[in-house]
Motif scaffolding. Sequence first.
Motif, PDB file in Angstrom:
ATOM      1  N   MET A  64       0.388  -1.692   0.574  1.00 22.90           N
ATOM      2  CA  MET A  64       0.115  -0.491   0.475  1.00 22.90           C
ATOM      3  C   MET A  64       0.597   1.222  -0.047  1.00 22.90           C
ATOM      4  N   ASN A  65       0.534   2.689  -0.764  1.00 24.07           N
ATOM      5  CA  ASN A  65       1.462   3.511  -1.254  1.00 24.07           C
ATOM      6  C   ASN A  65       0.394   4.699  -0.400  1.00 24.07           C
ATOM      7  N   LEU A  66       0.448   5.543   0.329  1.00 23.23           N
ATOM      8  CA  LEU A  66      -0.067   6.484   1.041  1.00 23.23           C
ATOM      9  C   LEU A  66       0.562   7.143   0.434  1.00 23.23           C
ATOM     10  N   TYR A  67       1.267   7.796  -0.504  1.00 24.13           N
ATOM     11  CA  TYR A  67       1.837   8.811  -1.263  1.00 24.13           C
ATOM     12  C   TYR A  67       0.237   8.990  -2.096  1.00 24.13           C
ATOM     13  N   THR A  68       0.486   7.605  -3.021  1.00 26.47           N
ATOM     14  CA  THR A  68      -0.160   7.643  -4.712  1.00 26.47           C
ATOM     15  C   THR A  68      -1.954   6.650  -4.306  1.00 26.47           C
ATOM     16  N   LYS A  69      -1.605   6.513  -2.810  1.00 24.44           N
ATOM     17  CA  LYS A  69      -3.213   5.605  -2.345  1.00 24.44           C
ATOM     18  C   LYS A  69      -3.302   4.892  -3.539  1.00 24.44           C
ATOM     19  N   ILE A  70      -1.879   3.500  -4.108  1.00 24.37           N
ATOM     20  CA  ILE A  70      -2.021   2.980  -4.737  1.00 24.37           C
ATOM     21  C   ILE A  70      -2.181   1.376  -3.670  1.00 24.37           C
ATOM     22  N   VAL A  71      -3.190   0.496  -4.481  1.00 26.10           N
ATOM     23  CA  VAL A  71      -2.541  -0.468  -2.687  1.00 26.10           C
ATOM     24  C   VAL A  71      -2.525  -2.018  -5.030  1.00 26.10           C
ATOM     25  N   LYS A  72      -1.353  -2.775  -4.540  1.00 27.18           N
ATOM     26  CA  LYS A  72      -1.064  -4.196  -5.062  1.00 27.18           C
ATOM     27  C   LYS A  72      -0.925  -5.340  -4.502  1.00 27.18           C
ATOM     28  N   ARG A  73      -1.485  -6.351  -5.476  1.00 27.37           N
ATOM     29  CA  ARG A  73      -0.807  -7.953  -4.378  1.00 27.37           C
ATOM     30  C   ARG A  73      -0.398  -8.334  -5.845  1.00 27.37           C
ATOM     31  N   SER A  74       0.775  -9.111  -4.846  1.00 28.18           N
ATOM     32  CA  SER A  74       1.488  -9.449  -6.417  1.00 28.18           C
ATOM     33  C   SER A  74       1.936  -8.992  -7.845  1.00 28.18           C
ATOM     34  N   GLU A  75       1.989  -7.307  -6.807  1.00 29.11           N
ATOM     35  CA  GLU A  75       1.527  -6.792  -8.474  1.00 29.11           C
ATOM     36  C   GLU A  75       0.702  -6.316  -9.376  1.00 29.11           C
ATOM     37  N   GLN A  76      -0.697  -6.742  -8.529  1.00 28.56           N
ATOM     38  CA  GLN A  76      -1.825  -6.244  -9.459  1.00 28.56           C
ATOM     39  C   GLN A  76      -2.283  -5.177  -8.745  1.00 28.56           C
ATOM     40  N   GLU A  77      -2.847  -4.351  -9.391  1.00 36.12           N
ATOM     41  CA  GLU A  77      -3.440  -3.165  -8.977  1.00 36.12           C
ATOM     42  C   GLU A  77      -4.234  -3.530  -8.518  1.00 36.12           C
ATOM     43  N   ILE A  78      -4.953  -3.186  -7.358  1.00 37.06           N
ATOM     44  CA  ILE A  78      -6.434  -3.432  -6.651  1.00 37.06           C
ATOM     45  C   ILE A  78      -6.752  -2.005  -6.003  1.00 37.06           C
ATOM     46  N   ASN A  79      -8.204  -1.924  -6.953  1.00 37.07           N
ATOM     47  CA  ASN A  79      -9.191  -0.458  -6.645  1.00 37.07           C
ATOM     48  C   ASN A  79      -9.847  -0.369  -5.651  1.00 37.07           C
ATOM     49  N   LEU A  80      -9.044   0.528  -4.906  1.00 34.19           N
ATOM     50  CA  LEU A  80     -10.304   0.457  -3.664  1.00 34.19           C
ATOM     51  C   LEU A  80     -11.300   1.760  -2.937  1.00 34.19           C
ATOM     52  N   THR A  81     -11.939   2.625  -3.211  1.00 28.03           N
ATOM     53  CA  THR A  81     -12.572   2.737  -2.345  1.00 28.03           C
ATOM     54  C   THR A  81     -11.468   3.895  -1.057  1.00 28.03           C
ATOM     55  N   PRO A  82     -12.159   4.715  -0.490  1.00 26.49           N
ATOM     56  CA  PRO A  82     -11.515   5.368   0.014  1.00 26.49           C
ATOM     57  C   PRO A  82     -11.912   4.910   1.481  1.00 26.49           C
TER      58      PRO A  82
END
Length: 228
Positions: free
Chosen positions: A137-155
């Motif tokens: 989880m990148n707290l700057y960009t708000k990007i979450v990844k699992r095994s390099e697959q991006e996961i789209n989350l609501t706030p």
Amino acid sequence: MNILIIEDDQRVAELIQRGLKEQGFASTLAYDGVSGEKLVLQNNYDLIITDIILPKMDGIDLCRQIRNSKPDIPIIMLTALGTTDDKVEGFDAGADDYLVKPFEMRELLVRIRALLKRNAKSSNSTGFILRFADLEMNLYTKIVKRSEQEINLTPKEFKLLEYMMHNPERVLSRVEIAEKVWDTHFDTGTNFIDVYINYLRKKVDRDFDKKLIHTKSGMGFILKSDEL
């Protein structure tokens, strides 16, 4: 502190404004969603209080618009609607807290102070990357990844997962999650925390053999890389 109040009931809006003034807060009033959005774009506010049912643009759409332009400003939603689905819709739109009418002014003030305190801490903290197992989880960009697959989350899903990643391998009760993620007391008559845990499971665990989000029966939830 300057707070924007968006409420079409003039009596309620003025009562809130008077209560805030007594506590030393400056505030501005708007009586419809479009006017509220214009004020948000033109000015800097420390917090927004908005009704859901508004003329011209409802509070849900307004919240989404605000999140697009000013993603970090705390938002409290006021509404006569109090079901789990209503709360989930509000949180998914980007609201930080939810207060059902009628409410006491002192309860609103407690919610306001909690959000302002949390926001001040986050604005002064140093951003970094959280990692647990193959989850990142990148707290700057708000990007979450699992095994390099991006996961789209609501706030709100992001905040819930962030709290779990700050507290891995520890059982988190519904009461703790409500207080730390939602800044509210847990209402045993609703299941919105379970709803959000299920949302996270579908996005974080569904496509992977190893499950990370587990339920500890009768106790709460835990972020754990091993099966319980």
